[in-house]
Each structure stands twice: as C-alpha cells, then as structure tokens.
Design a protein around this motif. Structure first.
Motif, PDB file in Angstrom:
ATOM      1  N   HIS A   1       0.798  -1.223   0.000  1.00  0.00           N
ATOM      2  CA  HIS A   1       0.000   0.000   0.000  1.00  0.00           C
ATOM      3  C   HIS A   1       0.835   1.279   0.000  1.00  0.00           C
ATOM      4  O   HIS A   1       0.298   2.340  -0.297  1.00  0.00           O
TER       5      HIS A   1
ATOM      6  N   GLU B   1      -0.870   5.999   2.145  1.00  0.00           N
ATOM      7  CA  GLU B   1      -1.017   4.658   1.615  1.00  0.00           C
ATOM      8  C   GLU B   1      -2.022   4.735   0.476  1.00  0.00           C
ATOM      9  O   GLU B   1      -2.831   5.659   0.427  1.00  0.00           O
TER      10      GLU B   1
ATOM     11  N   HIS C   1      -4.996   2.583  -1.536  1.00  0.00           N
ATOM     12  CA  HIS C   1      -5.916   1.459  -1.405  1.00  0.00           C
ATOM     13  C   HIS C   1      -6.880   1.449  -2.584  1.00  0.00           C
ATOM     14  O   HIS C   1      -7.307   2.507  -3.059  1.00  0.00           O
TER      15      HIS C   1
END
Length: 150
Positions: free
Chosen positions: A39, A81, A83
């Motif tokens: 991620h 991150e 996602h």
C-alpha cells in the motif's frame, strides 16, 4: 501523427484500456490486491522496480479515475497509503484472467497458487455464465448491441 484517444469510443473495452492499458498501471493494481497487500509508495516502488515519476504518474491516473484512494498514515512528514476503491477491486477478474492466461501460456509451473479464503481451498479462477453458471468458452459467446432508447 496524433494517437487516437480510446476514451471517446463507444466501447467499454476501449475506455478501460485507455485507463489501465499500460504495463505499469496493471502491475500497480495487482500489487494493491490482498494477495500482494502492498500500500505504500516505497513498497510499490521496490516490488515493481519502477521509477518514482512513473509510479507517481500512474497512481495519479488511478486516483483521477476513482480506482485508488489515498489514506494518510503519517502527518510529519505527510505520507500516504494507496488502497483500491470499489472500482479498483472490481478489476479483480481482469487481474485473475491475466494470471490464468500467463500461467497457461507463459509459465511451465504457476509461480502463485491462489487460496480461496472462504472455503480454505486452492482455486483456479474461471469465467462462467451468470445465468447457468457453465464455463464460458470463446466460441460460446457473442455480443449484440443494446437496444436504443426510445
């Protein structure tokens, strides 16, 4: 000579390829799925061996099209991150189809075995009819135009 944009074609495949049709974009999506579980920017960069500018560009494209979202995990310095969104997770059949084709035509032995966590068994994905659940063979499917709105 200017390249024709696929984004304006009346074709779902063409419009999808316009977004995810280069090698790095699909590899990023593959790496974000749970079976890789990466991620963070540096994780993706290390896994893929991709240049920073290309990774940044492709993540921006994926964000722009709602395939990936950023989540901040550090304030100082700001770090994010990446996602998959619902639209990104909906690319799973594409990734699995590429995996299946590569296993069948490019590898002597599959480098990865998929485990279906719902039943705890190894699995080989296949394409099936949503109505009768029979596997779809290439010669057993045709396309037809959708009816025009009246």
């Amino acid at each position: 000579m200017r390249e024709t944009s696929l984004a304006t074609m009346n074709c779902s495949i063409a419009r999808t390829v316009e977004i995810v049709g280069d090698r790095w974009t699909l590899m990023i999506v593959r790496s974000l799925f749970a079976f890789k579980g990466l991620h963070r920017f540096d994780e993706l960069r290390t896994e893929l061996g991709i240049a920073k500018n290309i990774l940044s560009d492709r993540l921006g494209l994926l964000r722009e099209h709602g395939i990936v979202e950023q989540r901040r995990y550090s304030d100082r310095p700001p770090r994010y991150e990446y996602h998959l969104t619902t639209a990104g997770r909906d690319l799973l059949p594409v990734i699995l189809a590429l995996l299946s084709w590569g296993d069948a035509h490019l590898m002597s032995e599959p480098p990865v075995i998929l485990l279906h966590t719902e039943c705890d068994h190894d699995t080989v994905p296949y394409l099936a009819c949503s109505h009768c659940h029979e596997p779809i063979a290439p010669r057993a499917i045709v396309g037809r135009d959708t009816p025009s709105p009246q």
